[in-house]
Design a protein around this motif. Structure first.
Motif, mmCIF file in Angstrom:
data_model
loop_
_atom_site.group_PDB
_atom_site.id
_atom_site.type_symbol
_atom_site.label_atom_id
_atom_site.label_comp_id
_atom_site.label_asym_id
_atom_site.label_seq_id
_atom_site.Cartn_x
_atom_site.Cartn_y
_atom_site.Cartn_z
ATOM 1 N N CYS A 128 -9.358 6.596 -14.501
ATOM 2 C CA CYS A 128 -9.853 6.904 -15.840
ATOM 3 C C CYS A 128 -9.391 5.833 -16.830
ATOM 4 O O CYS A 128 -8.206 5.530 -16.906
ATOM 5 N N GLU A 130 -9.103 6.091 -19.944
ATOM 6 C CA GLU A 130 -8.304 6.709 -21.006
ATOM 7 C C GLU A 130 -6.858 6.951 -20.591
ATOM 8 O O GLU A 130 -5.926 6.515 -21.244
ATOM 9 N N CYS A 131 -6.677 7.694 -19.468
ATOM 10 C CA CYS A 131 -5.315 8.089 -19.102
ATOM 11 C C CYS A 131 -4.784 7.331 -17.876
ATOM 12 O O CYS A 131 -3.611 7.441 -17.543
ATOM 13 N N CYS A 257 -13.169 12.637 -16.557
ATOM 14 C CA CYS A 257 -11.850 12.663 -15.928
ATOM 15 C C CYS A 257 -11.414 14.108 -15.688
ATOM 16 O O CYS A 257 -11.540 14.952 -16.565
ATOM 17 N N CYS A 260 -7.763 14.386 -18.043
ATOM 18 C CA CYS A 260 -7.782 14.486 -19.509
ATOM 19 C C CYS A 260 -9.153 14.906 -20.037
ATOM 20 O O CYS A 260 -9.332 15.052 -21.247
HETATM 21 ZN ZN ZN Z 1 -8.287 10.702 -17.902
#
Ligand code: ZN
Length: 279
Positions: A128, A130-131, A257, A260
């Motif tokens: 992911c 983002e995370c 994801c 998250c």
């Molecule tokens: Zn994520």
């Protein structure tokens, strides 16, 4: 006269009743249809008179157990020809050299083969953006859009395109990389690794392989020197030109994801499960 001394005449063999038969169709009643795969390049960059010139589509036959042998061949994996051999094995027109195909056309064929062999559902682990955590995502390969060639080559029948750099104002002739180019780059990077030169040079390597001339200079050493020392803004402009115009399959996909729940756009990973869905 000894009959064995005579050269074999295939016409005679045919007449004498020995038949060439399609065993899968005639004995097992299994008719394997050919499928036309659209070529993102529309064939306009391949030399006229060649097997690929002006081809909007190429016919393939679906993958069989024989192609699974190719996918597991250590020799093909080691010398970087496994995808070429796989495509070659499935092309109806055997006069096509698969390494002449540009990467985008090869990707279109590879994805079509995966779909004919194992279906269009593809699960792969993606990290992911983002995370950073990895999760399993499902993709539908039949939904990937094809990016067709939109610009004209310097001349029809040639894989040569012209672009002017914004800072140095140099006129650059570039090509879209083929199977030959990709294999050459793979072998070069392996050689570098062996000699402990593992520094990451993916950006400059791609530019060096793509550039055919700078103004009228075609000397490879001079081109490499220019690439290593060109202004970053020129390098960026050239990479954008290649990215925006290279025909191929758009490998961008959406993922949500599982950690998250953020939705992101990611590059479709071509991992080990691409041809081995149950691996
Ligand atoms: Zn994520």
């Amino acid at each position: 006269m000894n009959k064995l001394d005579n050269p074999v005449n295939p016409q005679e063999i045919k007449q004498s009743g020995m038949q060439v038969s399609n065993v899968m169709a005639d004995e097992f009643g299994i008719d394997i249809p050919a499928e036309a795969v659209p070529l993102p390049s529309r064939g306009v960059i391949y030399s006229s008179g060649g097997a690929l010139y002006g081809k909007e589509t190429i016919d393939i036959k679906p993958m069989t157990a024989r192609e699974e042998d190719i996918l597991t061949s250590r020799a093909y994996i080691k010398n970087g020809t496994v995808i070429s051999k796989l495509i070659e094995s499935c092309l109806i027109d055997k006069s096509i050299n698969t390494e002449d195909l540009i990467s985008g056309d090869r990707n279109a064929l590879m994805i079509a083969l995966r779909i004919t062999g194992y279906g269009s559902e593809y699960s792969a682990d993606v990290s992911c953006p983002e995370c950073g955590k990895s999760s399993k995502c499902d993709f539908d390969l039949s939904q990937l859009p094809i990016k067709r060639l939109q610009i004209d080559p310097v001349e029809v029948g040639q894989n040569v395109f012209e672009v002017q750099l914004p800072v140095t104002k140099k006129n650059i002739k570039v090509k879209f990389l083929t199977g030959h180019d990709e294999r050459e780059m793979l072998l070069t990077s392996e050689r570098k690794k062996k000699h402990g030169l593992s520094q990451d040079s993916a950006v400059t390597d791609r530019l060096k392989q793509s550039i055919l001339s700078i103004d009228d200079i075609t000397d490879k050493n001079k081109i490499n020197f220019f690439v290593n020392n060109m202004p970053a803004r020129d390098s960026l402009a050239l990479r954008r030109f290649l990215d925006n115009n290279e025909p191929g399959v758009d490998m961008k996909a959406h993922m949500q994801c599982s950690h998250c729940f953020e939705e992101s756009e990611v590059d479709l990973p071509l991992g080990p499960t691409f041809f081995w869905p149950d691996a």
